[in-house]
Design a protein around this motif. Structure first.
Motif, mmCIF file in Angstrom:
data_model
loop_
_atom_site.group_PDB
_atom_site.id
_atom_site.type_symbol
_atom_site.label_atom_id
_atom_site.label_comp_id
_atom_site.label_asym_id
_atom_site.label_seq_id
_atom_site.Cartn_x
_atom_site.Cartn_y
_atom_site.Cartn_z
ATOM 1 N N ILE A 168 0.920 -1.331 -0.060
ATOM 2 C CA ILE A 168 0.051 -0.061 -0.087
ATOM 3 C C ILE A 168 1.000 1.204 -0.170
ATOM 4 O O ILE A 168 0.534 2.154 -0.805
ATOM 5 C CB ILE A 168 -0.973 0.033 1.041
ATOM 6 C CG1 ILE A 168 -1.820 -1.034 1.006
ATOM 7 C CG2 ILE A 168 -1.775 1.228 1.401
ATOM 8 C CD1 ILE A 168 -2.929 -1.413 2.291
ATOM 9 N N TYR A 169 2.021 1.030 0.797
ATOM 10 C CA TYR A 169 2.825 2.321 1.051
ATOM 11 C C TYR A 169 3.632 2.528 -0.440
ATOM 12 O O TYR A 169 3.687 3.761 -1.067
ATOM 13 C CB TYR A 169 3.926 2.165 1.974
ATOM 14 C CG TYR A 169 3.469 2.551 3.354
ATOM 15 C CD1 TYR A 169 2.941 3.601 3.634
ATOM 16 C CD2 TYR A 169 3.867 1.514 4.240
ATOM 17 C CE1 TYR A 169 2.357 3.976 4.992
ATOM 18 C CE2 TYR A 169 3.351 1.748 5.659
ATOM 19 C CZ TYR A 169 2.734 2.973 5.925
ATOM 20 O OH TYR A 169 2.433 3.177 7.252
ATOM 21 N N GLU A 170 4.014 1.424 -1.327
ATOM 22 C CA GLU A 170 4.446 1.490 -2.573
ATOM 23 C C GLU A 170 3.439 2.271 -3.461
ATOM 24 O O GLU A 170 3.992 2.928 -4.521
ATOM 25 C CB GLU A 170 4.845 0.183 -3.036
ATOM 26 C CG GLU A 170 6.211 -0.283 -2.240
ATOM 27 C CD GLU A 170 6.452 -1.652 -2.581
ATOM 28 O OE1 GLU A 170 7.729 -1.983 -2.467
ATOM 29 O OE2 GLU A 170 5.596 -2.377 -3.060
ATOM 30 N N LYS A 171 2.350 2.201 -3.222
ATOM 31 C CA LYS A 171 1.248 2.353 -4.488
ATOM 32 C C LYS A 171 0.928 3.961 -3.848
ATOM 33 O O LYS A 171 1.039 4.918 -4.866
ATOM 34 C CB LYS A 171 -0.230 1.906 -4.027
ATOM 35 C CG LYS A 171 -0.341 0.755 -4.582
ATOM 36 C CD LYS A 171 -1.798 -0.216 -4.536
ATOM 37 C CE LYS A 171 -1.761 -1.441 -5.152
ATOM 38 N NZ LYS A 171 -3.099 -2.216 -4.910
ATOM 39 N N LEU A 172 1.109 4.470 -2.710
ATOM 40 C CA LEU A 172 1.021 5.879 -2.577
ATOM 41 C C LEU A 172 1.996 6.638 -2.827
ATOM 42 O O LEU A 172 2.034 7.845 -3.142
ATOM 43 C CB LEU A 172 0.827 5.968 -0.723
ATOM 44 C CG LEU A 172 -0.464 5.131 -0.324
ATOM 45 C CD1 LEU A 172 -0.492 5.407 1.390
ATOM 46 C CD2 LEU A 172 -1.820 6.019 -0.799
ATOM 47 N N ILE A 173 3.442 5.913 -2.780
ATOM 48 C CA ILE A 173 4.459 6.797 -2.895
ATOM 49 C C ILE A 173 4.494 7.231 -4.469
ATOM 50 O O ILE A 173 5.097 8.153 -5.050
ATOM 51 C CB ILE A 173 5.738 6.180 -2.684
ATOM 52 C CG1 ILE A 173 6.949 7.007 -2.495
ATOM 53 C CG2 ILE A 173 6.229 5.112 -3.565
ATOM 54 C CD1 ILE A 173 8.049 6.551 -1.843
ATOM 55 N N LYS A 174 4.149 6.584 -5.400
ATOM 56 C CA LYS A 174 3.668 6.541 -6.686
ATOM 57 C C LYS A 174 2.650 7.919 -6.938
ATOM 58 O O LYS A 174 2.748 8.299 -8.488
ATOM 59 C CB LYS A 174 3.473 5.363 -7.594
ATOM 60 C CG LYS A 174 4.491 4.165 -7.475
ATOM 61 C CD LYS A 174 4.040 3.050 -8.046
ATOM 62 C CE LYS A 174 5.157 1.954 -7.912
ATOM 63 N NZ LYS A 174 4.658 0.577 -8.478
ATOM 64 N N ILE A 175 2.033 8.269 -6.036
ATOM 65 C CA ILE A 175 0.964 9.250 -6.664
ATOM 66 C C ILE A 175 1.584 10.565 -6.375
ATOM 67 O O ILE A 175 2.257 10.951 -5.136
ATOM 68 C CB ILE A 175 -0.194 9.195 -5.494
ATOM 69 C CG1 ILE A 175 -0.821 7.589 -5.710
ATOM 70 C CG2 ILE A 175 -1.240 10.251 -5.823
ATOM 71 C CD1 ILE A 175 -2.093 7.757 -4.493
ATOM 72 N N PRO A 176 1.662 11.323 -7.491
ATOM 73 C CA PRO A 176 2.571 12.682 -7.377
ATOM 74 C C PRO A 176 1.858 13.565 -6.375
ATOM 75 O O PRO A 176 0.735 13.713 -6.164
ATOM 76 C CB PRO A 176 2.511 13.171 -8.691
ATOM 77 C CG PRO A 176 1.110 12.562 -9.484
ATOM 78 C CD PRO A 176 1.240 11.054 -8.941
ATOM 79 N N ALA A 177 2.730 14.209 -5.623
ATOM 80 C CA ALA A 177 2.260 15.546 -4.743
ATOM 81 C C ALA A 177 2.792 16.531 -5.177
ATOM 82 O O ALA A 177 4.195 16.731 -5.319
ATOM 83 C CB ALA A 177 3.059 15.003 -3.318
ATOM 84 N N SER A 178 1.973 17.555 -5.891
ATOM 85 C CA SER A 178 2.118 18.586 -6.168
ATOM 86 C C SER A 178 2.264 19.734 -5.026
ATOM 87 O O SER A 178 1.663 19.658 -4.075
ATOM 88 C CB SER A 178 1.193 19.163 -7.350
ATOM 89 O OG SER A 178 -0.278 19.347 -6.589
ATOM 90 N N LYS A 179 3.144 20.862 -5.436
ATOM 91 C CA LYS A 179 3.273 22.102 -4.666
ATOM 92 C C LYS A 179 1.692 22.780 -4.365
ATOM 93 O O LYS A 179 1.566 23.247 -3.281
ATOM 94 C CB LYS A 179 4.075 23.075 -5.131
ATOM 95 C CG LYS A 179 4.585 24.277 -4.190
ATOM 96 C CD LYS A 179 5.658 24.948 -4.636
ATOM 97 C CE LYS A 179 6.086 26.098 -3.701
ATOM 98 N NZ LYS A 179 5.061 26.978 -3.704
ATOM 99 N N LYS A 180 0.871 22.519 -5.332
ATOM 100 C CA LYS A 180 -0.474 23.331 -5.406
ATOM 101 C C LYS A 180 -1.097 22.402 -3.976
ATOM 102 O O LYS A 180 -1.914 23.015 -3.398
ATOM 103 C CB LYS A 180 -1.307 22.998 -6.520
ATOM 104 C CG LYS A 180 -2.630 23.839 -6.367
ATOM 105 C CD LYS A 180 -3.257 23.455 -7.983
ATOM 106 C CE LYS A 180 -4.721 24.117 -7.877
ATOM 107 N NZ LYS A 180 -5.286 23.933 -9.200
ATOM 108 N N ASP A 181 -1.037 21.059 -4.365
ATOM 109 C CA ASP A 181 -1.855 20.350 -3.015
ATOM 110 C C ASP A 181 -1.278 20.543 -1.830
ATOM 111 O O ASP A 181 -1.870 20.647 -0.730
ATOM 112 C CB ASP A 181 -1.755 18.787 -3.598
ATOM 113 C CG ASP A 181 -2.453 18.306 -4.512
ATOM 114 O OD1 ASP A 181 -3.459 18.887 -5.040
ATOM 115 O OD2 ASP A 181 -1.660 17.332 -5.291
#
Length: 220
Positions: free
Chosen positions: A176-189
């Motif tokens: 699950i952590y590996e799936k989450l880390i692949k989701i990009p986190a933008s500066k806007k978020d």
């Protein structure tokens, strides 16, 4: 030299109040838990209250971990000499190329005043953020033992069994952590969260630095 953990293993005893004072104690408070080093009263209890000493609980758990070849590092927190929270960082490899900054952790709670049940909880130690994370899986393992339990005390057997099951399930958490880390986190978020939390500019800058580290998912 091995640490003695005096804040955890100081001697305690359950004694009848009638031996310590002449006044008749209130119903349900006929006994006292005493710190034998200072003679301080830690709490009052009934005759049915089972004193589970830290020296027995934690040392036997550690002995069982060693017997199961589970290496660990211990972190101890105490409150008012009556509540005890011991974190065992389990040095088991999680076999992930993406997530390398966390280790499984078992947390055992105990108390000498009856406010905290003897229990074990599981999660992860995240070294980049230097904090503890709960399990992402919906099926959490938890085991508790009442201070008023009767008969044979199987607390250590239960806790070790739960620990081994947690280690077996860790690969599901890591997936699950590996799936989450692949989701990009933008500066806007990032800024949306900062604004919602109403953090100061200084806190925002520190959080942004931490976010850049977290995006890599590991310690370089």
């Amino acid at each position: 030299m091995e640490k003695t953990y005096e804040e955890l293993y100081f001697p305690v005893e359950k004694l009848p109040l009638s031996k310590l004072m002449s006044n008749k104690p209130p119903k349900g408070k006929e006994f006292v838990i005493m710190d034998k080093n200072s003679n301080a009263f830690l709490s009052f209890c009934s005759k049915d209250y089972k004193l589970r000493k830290n020296s027995s609980l934690y040392k036997n758990y550690e002995k069982s971990l060693k017997q199961e070849n589970i290496p660990f590092i211990k972190e101890v927190n105490t409150i008012d000499n009556t509540k005890f929270f011991v974190h065992y960082i389990l040095l088991n490899s999680l076999n992930s190329k993406l997530i390398t900054d966390i280790l499984p952790i078992a947390c055992i709670w105990n108390s000498y005043d009856g406010t905290v049940k003897t229990q074990i909880k599981f999660g992860y130690k995240k070294f980049l953020a230097n904090n503890h994370s709960s399990r992402p899986s919906p099926c959490n393992i938890h085991s508790a033992s009442k201070h008023s339990s009767e008969g044979k005390d199987n607390t250590i057997l239960q806790f070790i069994s739960s620990t081994k099951e947690f280690i077996r399930q860790a690969k599901n958490d890591i997936a699950i952590y590996e799936k989450l880390i692949k989701i990009p986190a933008s500066k806007k978020d990032f800024d949306k969260i900062i604004n919602k939390l109403k953090l100061s500019p200084e806190a925002r800058d520190k959080a942004l630095v931490q976010m850049e580290k977290e995006k890599h998912g590991h310690i370089k």
